[in-house]
Design a protein around this motif. Sequence first.
Motif, PDB file in Angstrom:
ATOM      1  N   GLY A 174      39.341 -47.237  40.589  1.00 38.52           N
ATOM      2  CA  GLY A 174      40.502 -46.133  40.960  1.00 38.52           C
ATOM      3  C   GLY A 174      42.210 -47.011  41.617  1.00 38.52           C
ATOM      4  O   GLY A 174      42.516 -46.068  41.898  1.00 38.52           O
ATOM      5  N   GLY A 175      41.908 -48.373  41.385  1.00 38.34           N
ATOM      6  CA  GLY A 175      43.356 -49.312  41.914  1.00 38.34           C
ATOM      7  C   GLY A 175      42.982 -49.742  43.274  1.00 38.34           C
ATOM      8  O   GLY A 175      44.195 -49.474  44.272  1.00 38.34           O
ATOM      9  N   GLY A 176      41.838 -48.963  44.168  1.00 40.50           N
ATOM     10  CA  GLY A 176      42.258 -49.077  45.725  1.00 40.50           C
ATOM     11  C   GLY A 176      42.365 -48.460  46.672  1.00 40.50           C
ATOM     12  O   GLY A 176      42.875 -48.516  47.792  1.00 40.50           O
ATOM     13  N   TYR A 177      43.032 -47.024  46.270  1.00 41.76           N
ATOM     14  CA  TYR A 177      43.137 -46.401  46.577  1.00 41.76           C
ATOM     15  C   TYR A 177      42.271 -45.836  47.398  1.00 41.76           C
ATOM     16  O   TYR A 177      41.274 -45.170  47.730  1.00 41.76           O
ATOM     17  N   ALA A 195      43.355 -37.566  41.824  1.00 45.97           N
ATOM     18  CA  ALA A 195      43.703 -36.390  43.255  1.00 45.97           C
ATOM     19  C   ALA A 195      44.833 -37.633  43.965  1.00 45.97           C
ATOM     20  O   ALA A 195      45.957 -36.978  44.213  1.00 45.97           O
ATOM     21  N   VAL A 196      44.366 -38.777  44.599  1.00 43.26           N
ATOM     22  CA  VAL A 196      45.331 -39.551  45.433  1.00 43.26           C
ATOM     23  C   VAL A 196      46.282 -39.998  44.937  1.00 43.26           C
ATOM     24  O   VAL A 196      47.209 -39.593  45.593  1.00 43.26           O
ATOM     25  N   LYS A 197      46.766 -39.912  43.241  1.00 42.07           N
ATOM     26  CA  LYS A 197      48.085 -40.338  42.716  1.00 42.07           C
ATOM     27  C   LYS A 197      48.761 -38.867  42.395  1.00 42.07           C
ATOM     28  O   LYS A 197      49.576 -39.150  43.189  1.00 42.07           O
ATOM     29  N   ALA A 198      47.856 -37.998  42.129  1.00 40.88           N
ATOM     30  CA  ALA A 198      49.005 -36.512  42.397  1.00 40.88           C
ATOM     31  C   ALA A 198      49.413 -36.098  43.665  1.00 40.88           C
ATOM     32  O   ALA A 198      50.565 -35.661  44.060  1.00 40.88           O
TER      33      ALA A 198
END
Length: 139
Positions: free
Chosen positions: A27-30, A51-54
Motif C-alpha cells: 500500500g505504499g507505506g501510508y 481507503a487511506v488514499k481516498a
Amino acid sequence: MASHRNTIFGTQISSGAGAGHGGGNGGGGYGGGRQSIAPGASSTSGQSGAAVKARQISQLHAQLTQLSNNLADTENLLRMTSVQAECMRGLGSWHGGLFMAASKVLGEESVQSVQAQQIQVDQQQQGGGQGGQGGQQQR
C-alpha cells in the motif's frame, strides 16, 4: 527507523519506516503503526490503501477549500485596505491645509501683537521723553 508524524489542520498523518518504498508493508507505506502483512492478504492491504488514499484526497480537498476561502478573504481585505489608504491620503491633505491655515492665522496674530507692542514701547519712550523735557522747561 522510528516513524514520524505530521499534523495538518488537526488531522494526524503517520508514515512508517518504509514510507514510499513499498517496504514489505504494501500500500505504499501510508498509515501508521502497521505490522507486516502476510503475502496472501494483499487484497486486504490494497483495499485499506485505497481507503487511506481516498481519505487523504478528501483531506486535501478540504484544505484546498479552506485555502480558497482564505485567499478570497485576503483579496477582500486588500481591497478595503486600498480604499482606506486613499481616504487616509485625503485626510492627510485636509490636515495639512488646516495646519497651514492655522499657522498663517497664528503667524499674523503674533506679528500684529509684536508690532502693537513695539508701537506701545515707541510711544512710551517718545511720550516719556517729551514729558520729562516739558516738565524741565516749565521750571
